[in-house]
Design an enzyme around this catalytic site. Structure first.
Site, PDB file in Angstrom:
ATOM      1  N   GLY A  83       0.832  -1.189   0.000  1.00 45.55           N
ATOM      2  CA  GLY A  83       0.000   0.000   0.000  1.00 45.55           C
ATOM      3  C   GLY A  83       0.875   1.250   0.000  1.00 45.55           C
ATOM      4  O   GLY A  83       2.092   1.191   0.134  1.00 45.55           O
ATOM      5  N   ASP A  95       2.120   5.260  -1.498  1.00 50.82           N
ATOM      6  CA  ASP A  95       2.557   5.902  -2.735  1.00 50.82           C
ATOM      7  C   ASP A  95       4.046   5.652  -2.958  1.00 50.82           C
ATOM      8  O   ASP A  95       4.528   4.538  -2.759  1.00 50.82           O
ATOM      9  CB  ASP A  95       2.238   7.404  -2.673  1.00 50.82           C
ATOM     10  N   ILE A  96       4.785   6.666  -3.339  1.00 50.08           N
ATOM     11  CA  ILE A  96       6.196   6.490  -3.678  1.00 50.08           C
ATOM     12  C   ILE A  96       7.097   6.790  -2.479  1.00 50.08           C
ATOM     13  O   ILE A  96       6.790   7.655  -1.658  1.00 50.08           O
ATOM     14  CB  ILE A  96       6.595   7.386  -4.873  1.00 50.08           C
ATOM     15  N   TYR A 106      11.534   6.345  -1.041  1.00 49.96           N
ATOM     16  CA  TYR A 106      12.943   6.117  -1.364  1.00 49.96           C
ATOM     17  C   TYR A 106      13.577   5.210  -0.316  1.00 49.96           C
ATOM     18  O   TYR A 106      13.299   5.335   0.877  1.00 49.96           O
ATOM     19  CB  TYR A 106      13.690   7.458  -1.382  1.00 49.96           C
ATOM     20  N   HIS A 107      14.410   4.284  -0.777  1.00 48.71           N
ATOM     21  CA  HIS A 107      15.268   3.503   0.110  1.00 48.71           C
ATOM     22  C   HIS A 107      16.700   3.692  -0.347  1.00 48.71           C
ATOM     23  O   HIS A 107      16.968   3.769  -1.556  1.00 48.71           O
ATOM     24  CB  HIS A 107      14.931   2.012   0.055  1.00 48.71           C
ATOM     25  N   ALA A 142       8.626   6.071   6.860  1.00 49.79           N
ATOM     26  CA  ALA A 142       7.508   5.698   5.984  1.00 49.79           C
ATOM     27  C   ALA A 142       7.140   4.243   6.245  1.00 49.79           C
ATOM     28  O   ALA A 142       8.012   3.405   6.509  1.00 49.79           O
ATOM     29  CB  ALA A 142       7.898   5.886   4.521  1.00 49.79           C
ATOM     30  N   GLY A 166       4.625   1.053   4.690  1.00 53.43           N
ATOM     31  CA  GLY A 166       3.705   0.516   3.679  1.00 53.43           C
ATOM     32  C   GLY A 166       3.745  -0.998   3.752  1.00 53.43           C
ATOM     33  O   GLY A 166       4.817  -1.597   3.848  1.00 53.43           O
ATOM     34  N   GLY A 187       7.007  -3.140   4.916  1.00 52.69           N
ATOM     35  CA  GLY A 187       7.090  -2.629   6.272  1.00 52.69           C
ATOM     36  C   GLY A 187       7.573  -1.209   6.414  1.00 52.69           C
ATOM     37  O   GLY A 187       6.925  -0.268   5.946  1.00 52.69           O
ATOM     38  N   CYS A 220       5.728   9.870  -0.586  1.00 53.83           N
ATOM     39  CA  CYS A 220       4.414   9.372  -0.163  1.00 53.83           C
ATOM     40  C   CYS A 220       3.265  10.164  -0.791  1.00 53.83           C
ATOM     41  O   CYS A 220       2.123  10.091  -0.322  1.00 53.83           O
ATOM     42  CB  CYS A 220       4.289   9.358   1.357  1.00 53.83           C
TER      43      CYS A 220
END
Length: 233
Positions: free
Chosen positions: A91, A93-94, A96-97, A162, A164, A175, A193
């Protein structure tokens, strides 16, 4: 009630797709075991829970409800900057990692805990909030949004974590992305996000010091164990 057993795996710096495939394998095996247990109760077998720690090389991921417009650089620009991109099945939006960010993937059978997704998300947030508190940083929630924020009610709210997830038959995957020593410049190329009016921060930026990642992991793990009442194996 006995404490659920959770196997901890620290995968270090690992390619996003490789880790996603690994998560998916565990997730699907757990779901299939639960289906089998329901169909054939006489041969019922326990499912295993996992907690994965890792970091990823620079990558943007777009959740299934995300808007591609929130990715602000094209394929050629991403190639020059050596940033990967994946549309994924969580779930949100966008996001970064990248190196310096602690990524935490709990693959849990919530039948061992509680079958309540909202409670699960709040517990994930709380594990981060408690960890931030140990560094003298006040983490907060924002009503209607998932994740953890700093100065949430100020003119400069900053997202530090963040969250998700994906859940099927009460089995979770994906996670937490917890910005520790993250290079925040990479967030400039997305609308994190999908939220335009809030910035992003890291624990390093908030404390003005480089954070020892191993110490951070141990603090987070202690809080996660306490909240979820688990036994690490």
């Amino acid at each position: 009630m006995s404490q659920p057993k959770v196997e901890l795996k620290d995968l270090g710096l690992i390619d996003y797709k490789e880790c996603w495939d690994y998560q998916t394998k565990i997730f699907e095996e757990t779901v299939q075991q639960k289906i089998s247990n329901r169909k054939f109760p006489a041969t019922k077998a326990e499912t295993q829970n996992y907690l994965l720690f890792c970091e990823h090389p620079n990558v943007y991921t777009l959740g299934k409800s995300g808007d591609l417009k929130n990715l602000l650089i094209d394929k050629n620009q991403r190639a020059k900057k050596k940033i990967s991109f994946y549309k994924i099945n969580r779930g949100g939006d966008i996001t970064y990692h990248g190196p310096g960010q602690l990524v935490i993937y709990p693959i849990l059978d919530l039948d061992y805990f509680f079958t309540d997704i909202h409670k699960y998300l709040r517990f994930l947030e709380e594990s981060v909030i408690l960890t931030l508190k140990e560094y003298g940083v006040f983490g907060q929630r924002v009503e209607g949004l998932t994740g953890v924020w700093i100065d949430a009610e100020s003119e400069n709210p900053r997202k530090i974590c963040a969250i998700g997830i994906k859940c099927s038959r009460w089995v979770t995957m994906h996670g937490i992305g917890f910005n520790i020593n993250s290079n925040l410049d990479y967030f400039k190329y997305i609308v994190p996000c999908g939220i335009e009016d809030k910035s992003v921060t890291s624990l390093q930026k908030e404390t003005h010091q480089l954070i020892d990642m191993e110490v951070l992991k141990s603090k987070f793990l202690k809080n996660f164990i306490s909240l979820f009442n688990i036994q690490i194996v």
